[in-house]
Design a protein around this motif. Sequence first.
Motif, PDB file in Angstrom:
ATOM      1  N   SER A 115      33.657 -39.296  38.210  1.00  0.00           N
ATOM      2  CA  SER A 115      34.359 -38.030  38.399  1.00  0.00           C
ATOM      3  C   SER A 115      35.858 -38.258  38.493  1.00  0.00           C
ATOM      4  O   SER A 115      36.318 -39.285  38.970  1.00  0.00           O
ATOM      5  N   ALA A 116      36.621 -37.266  38.044  1.00  0.00           N
ATOM      6  CA  ALA A 116      38.083 -37.336  38.082  1.00  0.00           C
ATOM      7  C   ALA A 116      38.608 -36.361  39.124  1.00  0.00           C
ATOM      8  O   ALA A 116      38.133 -35.235  39.232  1.00  0.00           O
ATOM      9  N   ALA A 117      39.585 -36.788  39.885  1.00  0.00           N
ATOM     10  CA  ALA A 117      40.216 -35.920  40.877  1.00  0.00           C
ATOM     11  C   ALA A 117      41.268 -35.059  40.196  1.00  0.00           C
ATOM     12  O   ALA A 117      41.841 -35.439  39.176  1.00  0.00           O
ATOM     13  N   GLY A 118      41.504 -33.870  40.757  1.00  0.00           N
ATOM     14  CA  GLY A 118      42.560 -33.004  40.253  1.00  0.00           C
ATOM     15  C   GLY A 118      43.904 -33.700  40.338  1.00  0.00           C
ATOM     16  O   GLY A 118      44.123 -34.566  41.184  1.00  0.00           O
ATOM     17  N   GLN A 119      44.823 -33.329  39.480  1.00  0.00           N
ATOM     18  CA  GLN A 119      46.117 -34.017  39.383  1.00  0.00           C
ATOM     19  C   GLN A 119      47.310 -33.133  39.716  1.00  0.00           C
ATOM     20  O   GLN A 119      48.447 -33.508  39.444  1.00  0.00           O
ATOM     21  N   LYS A 120      47.081 -31.943  40.300  1.00  0.00           N
ATOM     22  CA  LYS A 120      48.201 -31.080  40.651  1.00  0.00           C
ATOM     23  C   LYS A 120      49.110 -31.815  41.635  1.00  0.00           C
ATOM     24  O   LYS A 120      48.632 -32.434  42.579  1.00  0.00           O
ATOM     25  N   PHE A 121      50.393 -31.762  41.418  1.00  0.00           N
ATOM     26  CA  PHE A 121      51.429 -32.418  42.225  1.00  0.00           C
ATOM     27  C   PHE A 121      51.439 -33.937  42.070  1.00  0.00           C
ATOM     28  O   PHE A 121      52.187 -34.615  42.753  1.00  0.00           O
ATOM     29  N   CYS A 122      50.609 -34.499  41.191  1.00  0.00           N
ATOM     30  CA  CYS A 122      50.599 -35.951  40.967  1.00  0.00           C
ATOM     31  C   CYS A 122      51.389 -36.269  39.707  1.00  0.00           C
ATOM     32  O   CYS A 122      51.435 -35.484  38.768  1.00  0.00           O
ATOM     33  N   LYS A 123      51.989 -37.432  39.679  1.00  0.00           N
ATOM     34  CA  LYS A 123      52.702 -37.858  38.486  1.00  0.00           C
ATOM     35  C   LYS A 123      51.710 -38.511  37.533  1.00  0.00           C
ATOM     36  O   LYS A 123      50.845 -39.278  37.958  1.00  0.00           O
ATOM     37  N   PRO A 124      51.806 -38.205  36.226  1.00  0.00           N
ATOM     38  CA  PRO A 124      50.901 -38.837  35.248  1.00  0.00           C
ATOM     39  C   PRO A 124      51.031 -40.350  35.294  1.00  0.00           C
ATOM     40  O   PRO A 124      52.120 -40.887  35.451  1.00  0.00           O
ATOM     41  N   ASP A 125      49.904 -41.035  35.164  1.00  0.00           N
ATOM     42  CA  ASP A 125      49.929 -42.501  35.215  1.00  0.00           C
ATOM     43  C   ASP A 125      49.968 -43.129  33.825  1.00  0.00           C
ATOM     44  O   ASP A 125      49.998 -44.348  33.696  1.00  0.00           O
ATOM     45  N   GLY A 126      49.953 -42.301  32.792  1.00  0.00           N
ATOM     46  CA  GLY A 126      50.034 -42.814  31.429  1.00  0.00           C
ATOM     47  C   GLY A 126      48.742 -43.374  30.885  1.00  0.00           C
ATOM     48  O   GLY A 126      48.710 -43.912  29.795  1.00  0.00           O
ATOM     49  N   SER A 127      47.628 -43.221  31.618  1.00  0.00           N
ATOM     50  CA  SER A 127      46.365 -43.814  31.183  1.00  0.00           C
ATOM     51  C   SER A 127      45.572 -42.915  30.240  1.00  0.00           C
ATOM     52  O   SER A 127      44.599 -43.353  29.657  1.00  0.00           O
ATOM     53  N   SER A 128      45.961 -41.650  30.092  1.00  0.00           N
ATOM     54  CA  SER A 128      45.196 -40.766  29.226  1.00  0.00           C
ATOM     55  C   SER A 128      46.040 -40.308  28.043  1.00  0.00           C
ATOM     56  O   SER A 128      47.265 -40.366  28.059  1.00  0.00           O
ATOM     57  N   VAL A 129      45.359 -39.857  27.016  1.00  0.00           N
ATOM     58  CA  VAL A 129      46.017 -39.411  25.800  1.00  0.00           C
ATOM     59  C   VAL A 129      46.333 -37.927  25.922  1.00  0.00           C
ATOM     60  O   VAL A 129      45.472 -37.122  26.255  1.00  0.00           O
ATOM     61  N   VAL A 130      47.577 -37.572  25.676  1.00  0.00           N
ATOM     62  CA  VAL A 130      48.012 -36.176  25.732  1.00  0.00           C
ATOM     63  C   VAL A 130      48.322 -35.729  24.311  1.00  0.00           C
ATOM     64  O   VAL A 130      49.066 -36.383  23.594  1.00  0.00           O
ATOM     65  N   SER A 131      47.731 -34.601  23.902  1.00  0.00           N
ATOM     66  CA  SER A 131      47.961 -34.055  22.582  1.00  0.00           C
ATOM     67  C   SER A 131      48.259 -32.567  22.705  1.00  0.00           C
ATOM     68  O   SER A 131      47.480 -31.828  23.324  1.00  0.00           O
ATOM     69  N   ASN A 132      49.361 -32.124  22.141  1.00  0.00           N
ATOM     70  CA  ASN A 132      49.754 -30.705  22.204  1.00  0.00           C
ATOM     71  C   ASN A 132      49.766 -30.184  23.637  1.00  0.00           C
ATOM     72  O   ASN A 132      49.266 -29.097  23.923  1.00  0.00           O
ATOM     73  N   ASN A 133      50.310 -30.967  24.552  1.00  0.00           N
ATOM     74  CA  ASN A 133      50.418 -30.608  25.973  1.00  0.00           C
ATOM     75  C   ASN A 133      49.066 -30.391  26.648  1.00  0.00           C
ATOM     76  O   ASN A 133      48.984 -29.708  27.663  1.00  0.00           O
TER      77      ASN A 133
END
Length: 107
Positions: free
Chosen positions: A53-71
Amino acid sequence: MLLACYTHINFTARFSKEDSQEQLFFAEIYHCGKRRAPSGFIVTCCEPLGSDSAAGQKFCKPDGSSVVSNNADFTYCFACTERMLHPRGENYVAGHCSIPRVYDYVR
């Protein structure tokens, strides 16, 4: 323009059989109004959560481990805090927009 409103929740459930273990679940509810559904909402996702399971990321800085496409980042939810657990992947609709501060006013 009507803004879609979704709610993410975690809850526990278990079989009615004696000695059954509780299982943690994630659900996403779409608030659609009584015109579309008698209750005013539709469950868009409901599934048990596991160790991945993944925890919510609100207020967290991205760690760069996931792929972001079109925001959009389908690894995490950026509308929920780390207290809310989510399944990994695209099984739920809302919260994937990775534009910084876009969910600041979402409670």
